[in-house]
Design an enzyme around this catalytic site. Sequence first.
Site, PDB file in Angstrom:
ATOM      1  N   ARG A 230      41.709  56.716  52.915  1.00  0.00           N
ATOM      2  CA  ARG A 230      41.918  57.944  53.696  1.00  0.00           C
ATOM      3  C   ARG A 230      41.356  57.731  55.102  1.00  0.00           C
ATOM      4  O   ARG A 230      40.151  57.616  55.313  1.00  0.00           O
ATOM      5  CB  ARG A 230      41.248  59.132  53.008  1.00  0.00           C
ATOM      6  CG  ARG A 230      41.605  60.425  53.658  1.00  0.00           C
ATOM      7  CD  ARG A 230      41.652  61.552  52.663  1.00  0.00           C
ATOM      8  NE  ARG A 230      41.723  62.823  53.362  1.00  0.00           N
ATOM      9  CZ  ARG A 230      41.277  63.956  52.877  1.00  0.00           C
ATOM     10  NH1 ARG A 230      40.725  63.996  51.682  1.00  0.00           N
ATOM     11  NH2 ARG A 230      41.382  65.065  53.572  1.00  0.00           N
ATOM     12  N   GLN A 355      37.622  81.253  50.289  1.00  0.00           N
ATOM     13  CA  GLN A 355      36.601  82.150  49.768  1.00  0.00           C
ATOM     14  C   GLN A 355      36.107  81.806  48.364  1.00  0.00           C
ATOM     15  O   GLN A 355      34.936  82.010  48.067  1.00  0.00           O
ATOM     16  CB  GLN A 355      37.094  83.603  49.830  1.00  0.00           C
ATOM     17  CG  GLN A 355      36.995  84.172  51.239  1.00  0.00           C
ATOM     18  CD  GLN A 355      37.613  85.546  51.381  1.00  0.00           C
ATOM     19  OE1 GLN A 355      38.549  85.736  52.128  1.00  0.00           O
ATOM     20  NE2 GLN A 355      37.102  86.512  50.665  1.00  0.00           N
TER      21      GLN A 355
END
Length: 721
Positions: A230, A355
């Site tokens: 990555r 959240q």
Amino acid sequence: MTDPADVPPGIQPVTAAGYPHLMSPLALGSLTLSNRVVMGSMHLGLEDKSRDLDALTAFYLARARGGVGLITTGGFSPNRAGVLYPGAGRVTEGLADDHRAMTDAVRSAGAAMLLQLLHAGRYSYHPLSVSASSSKSPITPFRALTLSDRGVVSTIDSFSKAAELAARAGYAGVEVMGSEGYLINQFLAPRTNHRTDRWGGSAADRRRFATRIVQAIRAATGPDFLISFRLSLADLVSEGQTWQEVTDLAHELVDAGVTLLGTGIGWHESRVPTIATSVPRAAFAELTARLRQEVSVPVVAANRINTPEVAERLLAEGSADLVQLARPLLADPDFVGKSRAGNADAINTCIACNQACLDRTFTREPASCMVNPMAGRETELVIEPATRSLRVAVVGAGPAGLAAACTAAECGHRVELFESSNHIGGQFDLARRIPGKEEFAETLRYFTHRISTSGVRLHLNSTATVELLREFDVVLLASGVRPRIPDIIGVDHPSVLCYPEVLTGAIVGQRVAIIGAGGIGVDVAEFLTHSAGHQDDLANWQRRWGVTDPADTRGGVMTPEPPDPARTVYLLQRRPGRIGATLGTTTGWIHRASLRASGVQQISSVTYERIDDEGLHITVAPSGSPLTRRLPRMPRILRQTRILAKQAAALLPTTGKAEPRILPVDTVVLCAGQESVTDMQAELMALGVRVHLVGGADVAHELDAVRAIEQGTRVAAGLGR
Ligand code: NAP
Ligand code: SF4
């Protein structure tokens, strides 16, 4: 693994309406993936302890059965120094045995797995962290030690040993985490690598650590093992990498033996949002497209790809070979299967709120999803047929009521949903109007679809009465909240509006005071400082946050150029301390930066005196004793510490004299919290009707959509058992 012609178990064949590029197979070494979706790494909080392995397996299995072809685990450190925090997951000798059942189960469901190897470097939350050079990151309290030459060599060795163990555990490969500012990225960037030995100095020497890791893994695991690296396309910090350095690294990694290149954007300490809901979809895909032109291995696009349309577009226009979805697969494990069936309306779309996922990860709580409370709890929260079918009335079509009604109907109950307005959504219908929160509309689209498929009878413009409700076996009161009207002299002055009026189109003056600086006050400040109807396009968003081309500027950052605010706004709270302290861990800083950029005047320690034709009269207490001022900035080792610090700060005496002020505003907006609407509860209970309160009707002081949707789901799933 799968033959290219095979379709994994449980997956419907591609329909004409499907997404041909997204659903096309891809050969990766000895594997053939049945589609182009890679599940990105997410730390769920289930990786660290072996007792959670069954729950972790159930989580991955659900995504494999939903059609994902390649699944990346959360990050596991290759050694002790690199763990994210004490006790966090790391690769040990036991991994081969511990993870075998999980990788076998996932493989039988049609997916391959990559173990992510993540050495956190100076982002490790412990005092023995190490980095390329000794330094302290702005987001951790510990100064990392410099890795010696021997330390570097032994770290490379630990990566290759970890990969060998991953292979023995049944993983098809590993993802080497080289982005987001973790150890490898720290070696790559001059920001954190000040070495002058063979691991630093020139860009080529800074790259040596990354390429040696890949070479060592390839040598240890053989030609068939998948190695994904990555790569950080834009570090989004000063003294990050240049584009030339990124592409030079990509070429070297291909030569070293990577099978594919994943992509990452921004370091965790970057002051540019990269995955929040306000970031335009696929905002960074143009860099992936450029990288793809450079290399011969498949390239994966990431960040804010949350619908099959966006994914299909990126693949069709050649920006990437694969798309990485992480949070979208928390929100809907069947994203791929639904896309394959051309049933995108049924997808529970990730709205990038953070959240219930990232905010919880940062406070070391198990991650789940706001719009899908089953995520991470696949073994515990299950929607299954009830033993007894009941007549269920749900009052209120906000998030709690929608979740409750659909769940109850899916469990086999006969459900009627009463909503007094002419639309569904409640607080979500208000949230979707905030600039940068447009994604909330996707949840309403999803529930609209789910209402129709689950058989809920929806009555809009329909105010439920006790007479009507007493006929039902169960009543779920999801009647929500009403805004609190604070007891301030002049609160009935014509200049005063409540936040729902403002968000639904009331005329607001040029100078505005907002009473209350919780999540909604901050949202309203954003709404009022943006021009009406304005939504950032990508170029505006990049200027607003100072994003530029890493080919022009090292790291891809410049000075932000926010647009002029549409209004003068004051944002006020009674408590001392900084505004926005209660906002989400991973998004609060974005809101605070946005308020600063829009020139919102933030005033704490306010007493509201009165509202009249002159404006809002307030008294502002001095900012407090030196101790009071310092307490909120204490190291955030524990969430509890912060809470205690805030409570202590509020109690300590302040110094100096209170200062009276008049804010000469045309409009005062009330965002002073809410009160529960439970009007019919007592009467219904007196009649012997079984009533459950859910969502804001149950708890208003912590009006919270995560809790509301989970509570609605749990209460409904428990009916008739
Ligand atoms: P809140 O966070 O509880 O904030 C209410 C605000 O009103 C506080 O600033 C409070 O601060 C003030 N207040 C309370 N009683 C008052 C009174 N009698 N007179 C004057 N001021 C008073 O509630 P909210 O802003 O309505 O948000 C509700 C929930 O929605 C939040 O808990 C959050 O979960 C969610 N939400 C979050 C976000 C986000 O994270 N971006 C956005 C929107 C909503 P003082 O007492 O100090 O004045
Ligand atoms: Fe997406 Fe929010 Fe769910 Fe996280 S909690 S997966 S950001 S919808």
